[in-house]
Design an enzyme around this catalytic site. Structure first.
Site, PDB file in Angstrom:
ATOM      1  N   LYS A  47      12.169  45.015  71.783  1.00 43.49           N
ATOM      2  CA  LYS A  47      11.889  45.615  70.484  1.00 43.49           C
ATOM      3  C   LYS A  47      10.495  46.219  70.573  1.00 43.49           C
ATOM      4  O   LYS A  47       9.716  45.890  71.486  1.00 43.49           O
ATOM      5  CB  LYS A  47      11.960  44.573  69.364  1.00 43.49           C
ATOM      6  CG  LYS A  47      11.082  43.347  69.595  1.00 43.49           C
ATOM      7  CD  LYS A  47      11.330  42.297  68.518  1.00 43.49           C
ATOM      8  CE  LYS A  47      10.513  41.030  68.784  1.00 43.49           C
ATOM      9  NZ  LYS A  47      10.771  39.981  67.764  1.00 43.49           N
ATOM     10  N   ASN A  62       7.314  44.232  71.343  1.00 46.40           N
ATOM     11  CA  ASN A  62       7.165  43.687  72.690  1.00 46.40           C
ATOM     12  C   ASN A  62       6.848  44.758  73.727  1.00 46.40           C
ATOM     13  O   ASN A  62       6.888  44.482  74.926  1.00 46.40           O
ATOM     14  CB  ASN A  62       8.435  42.929  73.095  1.00 46.40           C
ATOM     15  CG  ASN A  62       8.612  41.644  72.310  1.00 46.40           C
ATOM     16  OD1 ASN A  62       7.647  41.106  71.775  1.00 46.40           O
ATOM     17  ND2 ASN A  62       9.830  41.150  72.233  1.00 46.40           N
ATOM     18  N   ASP A  92       6.652  39.307  76.308  1.00 51.31           N
ATOM     19  CA  ASP A  92       7.364  38.252  75.579  1.00 51.31           C
ATOM     20  C   ASP A  92       8.721  37.923  76.203  1.00 51.31           C
ATOM     21  O   ASP A  92       9.747  38.475  75.806  1.00 51.31           O
ATOM     22  CB  ASP A  92       7.522  38.608  74.100  1.00 51.31           C
ATOM     23  CG  ASP A  92       7.871  37.380  73.274  1.00 51.31           C
ATOM     24  OD1 ASP A  92       8.244  36.344  73.860  1.00 51.31           O
ATOM     25  OD2 ASP A  92       7.774  37.437  72.036  1.00 51.31           O
ATOM     26  N   THR A 115      16.697  39.826  68.020  1.00 50.38           N
ATOM     27  CA  THR A 115      16.072  40.129  66.740  1.00 50.38           C
ATOM     28  C   THR A 115      16.989  41.048  65.951  1.00 50.38           C
ATOM     29  O   THR A 115      17.467  42.052  66.480  1.00 50.38           O
ATOM     30  CB  THR A 115      14.708  40.814  66.952  1.00 50.38           C
ATOM     31  OG1 THR A 115      13.838  39.900  67.632  1.00 50.38           O
ATOM     32  CG2 THR A 115      14.073  41.198  65.623  1.00 50.38           C
ATOM     33  N   ASP A 125      15.331  40.331  74.142  1.00 51.78           N
ATOM     34  CA  ASP A 125      14.598  40.534  72.888  1.00 51.78           C
ATOM     35  C   ASP A 125      13.714  41.780  72.972  1.00 51.78           C
ATOM     36  O   ASP A 125      12.549  41.749  72.556  1.00 51.78           O
ATOM     37  CB  ASP A 125      13.759  39.305  72.552  1.00 51.78           C
ATOM     38  CG  ASP A 125      13.280  39.300  71.093  1.00 51.78           C
ATOM     39  OD1 ASP A 125      13.959  39.944  70.250  1.00 51.78           O
ATOM     40  OD2 ASP A 125      12.257  38.669  70.802  1.00 51.78           O
TER      41      ASP A 125
END
Length: 307
Positions: free
Chosen positions: A118, A121, A137, A155, A116
């Site tokens: 992105k 994060n 995260d 995401t 994840d």
């Protein structure tokens, strides 16, 4: 001091009595554990320690709660810092991506896939001008057992084509996400953006993106080549973190020193610095779920002292 409230947790800034050192304390009610990825997150965080990864310092539990004592990160999110800089160049973007690559390379060496990655994060350790980047995260991270995974998560906008195609995938998905982040850092808008989620997923699965004029006119060919290798549709041909760390745009002198602040920030503010984008991202997550694809529908619980 209260810092942040997520879907299943609250985060407080706390001081250790013995040393006076400040930490972030993430508190989660046990009754919510079945609806979160906390157990997986704890298992991953216990295994890792790296200068560019937000670390787990300690873990406690009571009859009703779990408590994660996390490294306190106070420098804010990546995009917010760029907007505040005033001057911003390819070299700045290259330095950010190099740190992300170093962190993710460490994770991959330890058989961990973040899944994840992105901009939200990616946090700055503190408010110093030259503060380091911290990857945060790990709620969707996964420890590799057999080299491939099959659960689709991530995401929308940052997820790799093979995940959306519901094919078995590997740690190459993280490299795709880093490619997407690099693209955004150099132009201020995402490579894949559609109001309609079906068209969005279709574009991603075809790896259909472009370097539009005039936004990319002053960006080096080396940067574009780096992105193409990171956002290669075929995961077996995609750059690994090791290959990426050897690319001239990361370790050489090909990243330009020309100021691109105005162009990039105008697009960042238009595409990311509004609640509209976050609403659309959350809608996208729910729509993925409706399609039978398990994506990140929880609010991020990054530990950041300025939230």
């Amino acid at each position: 001091m209260f810092l942040h409230r997520g879907s299943f947790s609250e985060v407080f800034m706390v001081r250790e009595k013995k040393t006076g050192k400040m930490y972030a304390l993430k508190c989660l009610k046990k009754k919510h554990l079945a609806h979160s990825n906390l157990e997986n997150e704890i298992n991953v965080l216990r295994r890792i320690k790296h200068d560019n990864v937000v670390g787990l310092e300690d873990f406690y539990e009571s009859r009703t709660h779990y408590y994660l004592v996390m490294q306190l990160v106070s420098g804010g999110e990546l995009f917010d810092r760029i907007l505040d800089k005033g001057v911003y160049t390819e070299k700045d973007a290259s330095k950010v991506i190099k740190q992300v690559l170093q962190a993710v390379s460490y994770l991959h060496e330890n058989s961990i896939v973040h899944r994840d990655l992105k901009p939200e994060n990616l946090l700055y350790y503190n408010t110093d001008e030259n503060a380091k980047i911290m990857v945060s995260d790990f709620g969707l991270s996964k420890t590799l057992e057999h080299g491939v995974m099959s659960t689709a998560c991530g995401t929308p906008g940052y997820v790799a084509p093979e995940v959306l195609a519901q094919k078995p995938y590997s740690k190459a998905v993280d490299c795709w996400s880093i490619g997407v982040i690099t693209y955004i850092l150099l132009c201020g808008y995402p490579p894949f953006f559609e109001e309609n989620e079906k068209r969005l997923f279709s574009k991603i699965m075809r790896a259909e993106y472009a370097f539009h004029s005039p936004f990319w006119d002053d960006i080096s060919e080396s940067a574009k080549e780096f992105i193409k290798n990171m956002m290669e549709k075929n995961p077996t041909k995609r750059f690994t973190t090791e290959q990426a760390l050897r690319h001239p745009w990361i370790v050489g002198d090909t990243a330009r020193d020309q100021d691109i602040y105005q162009s990039v920030c105008e697009q960042l503010e238009r595409n990311f610095a509004t609640s509209k984008w976050k609403v659309m991202a959350n809608q996208g997550s729910r729509l993925l779920s409706h399609k039978g694809i398990c994506c990140d529908a929880h609010n991020s619980d990054e530990v950041s002292a300025d939230k």
